[in-house]
Design a protein around this motif. Structure first.
Motif, PDB file in Angstrom:
ATOM      1  N   GLU A  52       0.833  -1.201   0.000  1.00 26.81           N
ATOM      2  CA  GLU A  52       0.000   0.000   0.000  1.00 26.81           C
ATOM      3  C   GLU A  52       0.872   1.257   0.000  1.00 26.81           C
ATOM      4  O   GLU A  52       1.849   1.354   0.742  1.00 26.81           O
ATOM      5  CB  GLU A  52      -0.892   0.002   1.249  1.00 26.81           C
ATOM      6  CG  GLU A  52      -1.965   1.082   1.249  1.00 26.81           C
ATOM      7  CD  GLU A  52      -3.079   0.803   0.271  1.00 26.81           C
ATOM      8  OE1 GLU A  52      -3.712   1.772  -0.182  1.00 26.81           O
ATOM      9  OE2 GLU A  52      -3.317  -0.384  -0.039  1.00 26.81           O
ATOM     10  N   GLY A  53       0.550   2.203  -0.879  1.00 33.80           N
ATOM     11  CA  GLY A  53       1.261   3.469  -0.916  1.00 33.80           C
ATOM     12  C   GLY A  53       2.523   3.478  -1.762  1.00 33.80           C
ATOM     13  O   GLY A  53       3.175   4.518  -1.883  1.00 33.80           O
ATOM     14  N   LEU A  54       2.882   2.344  -2.359  1.00 37.79           N
ATOM     15  CA  LEU A  54       4.081   2.286  -3.195  1.00 37.79           C
ATOM     16  C   LEU A  54       3.728   2.657  -4.630  1.00 37.79           C
ATOM     17  O   LEU A  54       2.905   1.996  -5.264  1.00 37.79           O
ATOM     18  CB  LEU A  54       4.690   0.890  -3.151  1.00 37.79           C
ATOM     19  CG  LEU A  54       5.943   0.673  -4.013  1.00 37.79           C
ATOM     20  CD1 LEU A  54       7.090   1.554  -3.515  1.00 37.79           C
ATOM     21  CD2 LEU A  54       6.364  -0.794  -3.990  1.00 37.79           C
ATOM     22  N   ALA A  55       4.334   3.710  -5.155  1.00 39.49           N
ATOM     23  CA  ALA A  55       4.080   4.130  -6.534  1.00 39.49           C
ATOM     24  C   ALA A  55       4.626   3.070  -7.493  1.00 39.49           C
ATOM     25  O   ALA A  55       5.708   2.529  -7.273  1.00 39.49           O
ATOM     26  CB  ALA A  55       4.748   5.474  -6.807  1.00 39.49           C
ATOM     27  N   PRO A  56       3.907   2.772  -8.563  1.00 39.44           N
ATOM     28  CA  PRO A  56       4.346   1.718  -9.475  1.00 39.44           C
ATOM     29  C   PRO A  56       5.707   1.980 -10.086  1.00 39.44           C
ATOM     30  O   PRO A  56       6.509   1.066 -10.263  1.00 39.44           O
ATOM     31  CB  PRO A  56       3.252   1.687 -10.546  1.00 39.44           C
ATOM     32  CG  PRO A  56       2.586   3.009 -10.454  1.00 39.44           C
ATOM     33  CD  PRO A  56       2.646   3.398  -9.010  1.00 39.44           C
ATOM     34  N   GLU A  57       6.003   3.262 -10.398  1.00 40.53           N
ATOM     35  CA  GLU A  57       7.301   3.562 -10.986  1.00 40.53           C
ATOM     36  C   GLU A  57       8.444   3.256 -10.023  1.00 40.53           C
ATOM     37  O   GLU A  57       9.549   2.888 -10.434  1.00 40.53           O
ATOM     38  CB  GLU A  57       7.366   5.019 -11.452  1.00 40.53           C
ATOM     39  CG  GLU A  57       7.172   6.057 -10.370  1.00 40.53           C
ATOM     40  CD  GLU A  57       5.715   6.465 -10.191  1.00 40.53           C
ATOM     41  OE1 GLU A  57       5.476   7.553  -9.644  1.00 40.53           O
ATOM     42  OE2 GLU A  57       4.817   5.674 -10.581  1.00 40.53           O
ATOM     43  N   ASP A  58       8.192   3.373  -8.722  1.00 41.13           N
ATOM     44  CA  ASP A  58       9.230   3.095  -7.728  1.00 41.13           C
ATOM     45  C   ASP A  58       9.439   1.597  -7.521  1.00 41.13           C
ATOM     46  O   ASP A  58      10.448   1.188  -6.940  1.00 41.13           O
ATOM     47  CB  ASP A  58       8.885   3.754  -6.398  1.00 41.13           C
ATOM     48  CG  ASP A  58       8.941   5.271  -6.472  1.00 41.13           C
ATOM     49  OD1 ASP A  58       9.678   5.790  -7.338  1.00 41.13           O
ATOM     50  OD2 ASP A  58       8.249   5.943  -5.686  1.00 41.13           O
ATOM     51  N   ALA A  59       8.493   0.803  -7.979  1.00 39.14           N
ATOM     52  CA  ALA A  59       8.605  -0.654  -7.858  1.00 39.14           C
ATOM     53  C   ALA A  59       8.925  -1.312  -9.189  1.00 39.14           C
ATOM     54  O   ALA A  59       8.811  -2.528  -9.324  1.00 39.14           O
ATOM     55  CB  ALA A  59       7.306  -1.224  -7.300  1.00 39.14           C
ATOM     56  N   ALA A  60       9.324  -0.507 -10.176  1.00 39.58           N
ATOM     57  CA  ALA A  60       9.580  -1.059 -11.511  1.00 39.58           C
ATOM     58  C   ALA A  60      10.634  -2.165 -11.494  1.00 39.58           C
ATOM     59  O   ALA A  60      10.566  -3.124 -12.254  1.00 39.58           O
ATOM     60  CB  ALA A  60      10.008   0.063 -12.461  1.00 39.58           C
ATOM     61  N   SER A  61      11.606  -2.040 -10.604  1.00 39.66           N
ATOM     62  CA  SER A  61      12.703  -3.019 -10.538  1.00 39.66           C
ATOM     63  C   SER A  61      12.555  -3.916  -9.310  1.00 39.66           C
ATOM     64  O   SER A  61      13.517  -4.201  -8.613  1.00 39.66           O
ATOM     65  CB  SER A  61      14.050  -2.281 -10.491  1.00 39.66           C
ATOM     66  OG  SER A  61      15.128  -3.187 -10.594  1.00 39.66           O
TER      67      SER A  61
END
Length: 378
Positions: free
Chosen positions: A161-170
């Motif tokens: 929850e709260g994690l932006a998709p771009e920040d989880a790309a890798s």
């Protein structure tokens, strides 16, 4: 924008998604290590999906600075029963991606991981339940260098929850590799290990993860500025190969820390050098080929008389070789993606400008930089 009419079974709603191959592929025991959520009481109506999408075509070259890319229009895939359609937000470039491009030729369907929005369901309780959810994708066959991708619902990793998709790309290649390396060292009962190319994004994750795990780590880098990067992260043991006497320093650390395992991302003659400083019965795992060379210069005496081993190591093979590994790894990785040990530092690129940014990194160096394609900029 032109849109295609969707089959009745496809129900859609924008949602965040990162994808990965599924383990058991059934509700309640997915590869993502997270139980499939219950189906919603009502399914949202379909959103507009374009008939075609943009996809990156790579024109390979031995010199990465000469690699070019172009965007082409292809048909947007449609999810089957039990699948979801993801609208990609971001996807990283990994060494395992661009290493293949150096052989030359034209490459399509690239990108092993990425983040995006679940845009539609092909039907079924598990797929419908993911509408509006943030999840993660990884596909060794490639699918994230395009605007949309389909994946089995059981193969999706819901994001914290709260994690932006771009920040989880890798989220997948590096973090799960870090966990796999540490767990492999534990299985070998070595209190510490050697890691080469240690200033990479993966190497920096290992510094932080090993501190949390209480695992000893000797970081091997080429240059002093790379050592400074690791020192700022709290690395305790660093060997700089540009300095005279580095091999003696490494031998002393191996003895003091009772190291019997090394992980080498370089190959060529480097793996043989590492094997030479390890004690009898040790193992050097080779998981990369940054030198561009196959293994050579191995001392046969190390193999025969000292019972040392050189072995290949690949994260997906390790991850899915034993029941429960993926679930356990996910429990460590997913909570740490936002600001913990598994977070990454990116250089962003518009889909039409990726080759330009890659050329800059190829000439200026990749240390502390990972290129990220931003599909949300189209």
């Amino acid at each position: 924008q032109h849109t295609a009419s969707l089959p009745h079974a496809m129900r859609g709603l924008a949602a965040l998604v990162l994808l990965c191959a599924g383990e058991e592929g059934t509700c309640g025991a997915s590869r993502g290590g997270i139980d499939c959520p219950a189906a919603p009481d009502s399914v949202p109506s379909a959103m507009a999906i374009p008939a075609t999408m943009k996809s990156i075509v790579v024109n390979g070259h031995a010199d990465l600075a000469q690699v070019t890319m172009e965007l082409e229009d292809v048909a947007t895939p449609q999810p089957k029963e039990g699948e979801v359609l993801i609208k990609l937000v971001a996807a990283p470039l990994n060494p395992s991606d661009y290493a293949a491009w150096q052989a030359g030729g034209k490459f399509r369907n690239q990108g092993k991981e990425g983040a995006g929005m679940v845009a539609a369901s092909g039907g079924g309780p598990a797929a419908d339940a993911l509408l509006g959810k943030a999840v993660g994708i990884a596909a060794m066959q490639g699918c994230s260098y395009q605007q949309y991708a389909t994946m089995p619902a059981a193969s999706c990793y819901p994001l914290p929850e709260g994690l932006a998709p771009e920040d989880a790309a890798s989220f997948w290649v590096n973090p799960y590799t870090a966990v796999g390396i540490v767990e492999t060292v534990k299985e070998k009962r070595s209190p510490a290990f050697i890691h080469t190319a240690a200033a990479s994004q993966l190497g920096q994750m290992l510094v932080k993860l090993c501190k949390e795990e209480g695992m000893g780590l000797v970081n091997v880098v080429r240059r002093e500025e790379q050592a400074e990067t690791l020192l700022q992260l709290g690395a305790e043991h660093i060997v700089v190969t540009d300095k005279e006497g580095w091999q003696d320093q490494l031998k002393a650390l191996v003895k003091d820390l009772k190291i019997t395992v090394a992980f080498d991302a370089i190959a060529g003659g480097n793996s043989a050098q590492l094997l030479g400083v390890l004690p009898a019965g040790s193992t050097c795992f080779v998981y990369g080929r940054l030198s561009g060379e196959d293994l050579h210069s191995v001392n046969v005496g190390d193999l025969i008389y000292s019972t040392k081993t050189i072995a290949g190591w690949l994260m997906p093979t390790w991850l899915f070789a034993a029941p429960g590994r993926n679930t356990a790894a996910s429990a460590k990785v997913l909570p740490a993606l936002k600001s913990g040990w598994a977070s990454s530092t990116f250089v962003d690129a518009h889909p039409s400008k990726v080759h330009e940014e890659l050329a800059k990194l190829a000439t200026g160096g990749f240390t502390n930089k990972k290129l990220r394609v931003r599909w949300d900029q189209l």
